[in-house]
Scaffold this motif. Structure first.
Motif: not given
Length: 382
Positions: A14-28, A54-58
């Motif tokens: 879902e969008p909230s997890g996608d955003l959190l993961a994007q911010l984490l990946l930026g730091g990594l 796969w897309n998170y929509d699933l």
């Protein structure tokens, strides 16, 4: 590829997890510029070079029982196929971002096969389903916690955990860019604006949006000057548009393609579905009315397993009903409008809650990207 450039499997829903993961990946990626990441995720993660098999929509499921059962077979098959592919790819570590019902089973399989497993966003064991801590211990090598009270819970259970703060507290500015947001959305600087956020999942929109739109219509009758904005997430417009059409001409509504952060920065008040968005609203220092509604069987199950009186994250973190919560049978257009009007009639109350949210923002603003990458490096032994 060198030892300093890890390969990470990841799953975010879902969008909230996608955003959190994007911010984490930026730091990594600041730590390891050639880092590779792959698995299941969304468009925000892909901006950091994530390879979305796969897309998170699933993974989008609304509720806790009936809705999940209807799709359980498909989710099990997806998890098995994803696990097979991750075991074949042999990443240096796997990071599951939220969606614990999906991720914990996958993490347990990967950990048993020798892959280091990290869970980012502690499941809400302090709010309900506390028994899951035993499953977490079997599945996870390290938990990255967003809130300061969580690591102690895991350490008592023999699970390594780190408080990393909340990445949204780093991403959202301490000073709200209200004027810039209003200019970007074409809203007058002197208007009174209410943001309607009925959730990102189809089931949430189906259950919650009618109450928010109905409340907006009632508020507009009492306050003809009000303007409304509704950020619509990808994949729900076909549900929202017919609902919005029923209220055509009754109030001034601007439906946005996403842009929820601009809407929260621009508004004076938000009527909002319980979830991560309520924390975002708090970080934007906005008074709110928290709402939620779901299938009645899901509601009964959730009530039986709840440990505390609050549902909304701002209230949980501040340990009190700082903002009103209207849930299930109480989530009606009339009740939501009444709670919203009380905010509109009390500027001093709005200012007071804004000050409390500012203190919360400082507490959660911990340079999450650096703290999380330090913890990941520790798990990897690098």
């Amino acid at each position: 590829m060198t030892m300093s450039d890890p390969r990470l499997g990841m799953v975010a829903g879902e969008p909230s997890g996608d955003l959190l993961a994007q911010l984490l990946l930026g730091g990594l990626k600041q730590r390891w510029p050639a880092l590779q990441s792959f698995g299941l995720g969304g468009p925000q993660m892909q901006t950091q070079g994530f390879d979305a098999w796969w897309n998170y929509d699933l993974l989008a499921v609304h509720g806790y029982s009936l809705e999940l059962l209807l799709r359980l077979r498909r989710l099990f098959a997806l998890r098995a196929e994803l696990g097979d592919r991750l075991l074949k790819e042999r990443p240096d570590a796997f990071i599951g971002v939220d969606v614990p019902d999906f991720n914990l089973g996958l993490e347990a399989r990967l950990k048993k096969a020798g892959t280091k497993t990290i869970h980012f966003v502690s499941p809400s064991i302090w709010a309900w389903r506390g028994g899951r801590i035993h499953k977490i211990r079997e599945a996870v090598d390290h938990v990255l916690c967003l809130f300061p009270f969580e690591p102690e819970i895991y350490q008592r259970a023999g699970i390594a955990a780190s408080y990393v703060g909340h990445p949204l507290a780093d991403a959202i500015p301490l000073e709200v860019p209200r004027e810039a947001a209003r200019t970007a959305l074409g809203l007058p600087l002197d208007a009174r604006v209410i943001a309607l956020l009925p959730g990102s999942r189809r089931g949430e929109v189906r259950h919650i949006a009618p109450a928010l739109l109905g409340a907006a219509a009632r508020l507009a009758k009492q306050n003809p000057d009000l303007r409304f904005v509704l950020p619509a997430m990808r994949g729900v417009r076909d549900l929202l548009d017919p609902m919005v059409a029923k209220f055509a001409g009754q109030f001034d509504l601007q439906v946005l393609d996403g842009r929820s952060h601009e809407a929260l920065a621009a508004c004076d008040l938000t009527l909002i579905a319980s979830g991560t968005a309520t924390l975002e609203a708090a970080l934007f220092k906005r008074p709110m009315v928290i709402t939620y509604s779901m299938h009645w069987l899901s509601w009964l199950r959730m009530q039986r397993m709840a440990y505390q009186p609050w549902v909304g994250l701002p209230n949980i973190l501040l340990r009190g009903f700082v903002v009103p919560e209207l849930l299930q049978d109480s989530c009606t257009p009339e009740a939501v409008a009444q709670a919203a009007q009380q905010w509109l009639d009390s500027p001093s109350r709005c200012e007071g809650v804004g000050q409390r949210f500012a203190e919360l923002h400082h507490l959660l603003r911990q340079d999450t990207a650096r703290r999380a990458s330090d913890a990941v490096a520790q798990v990897l032994g690098r």
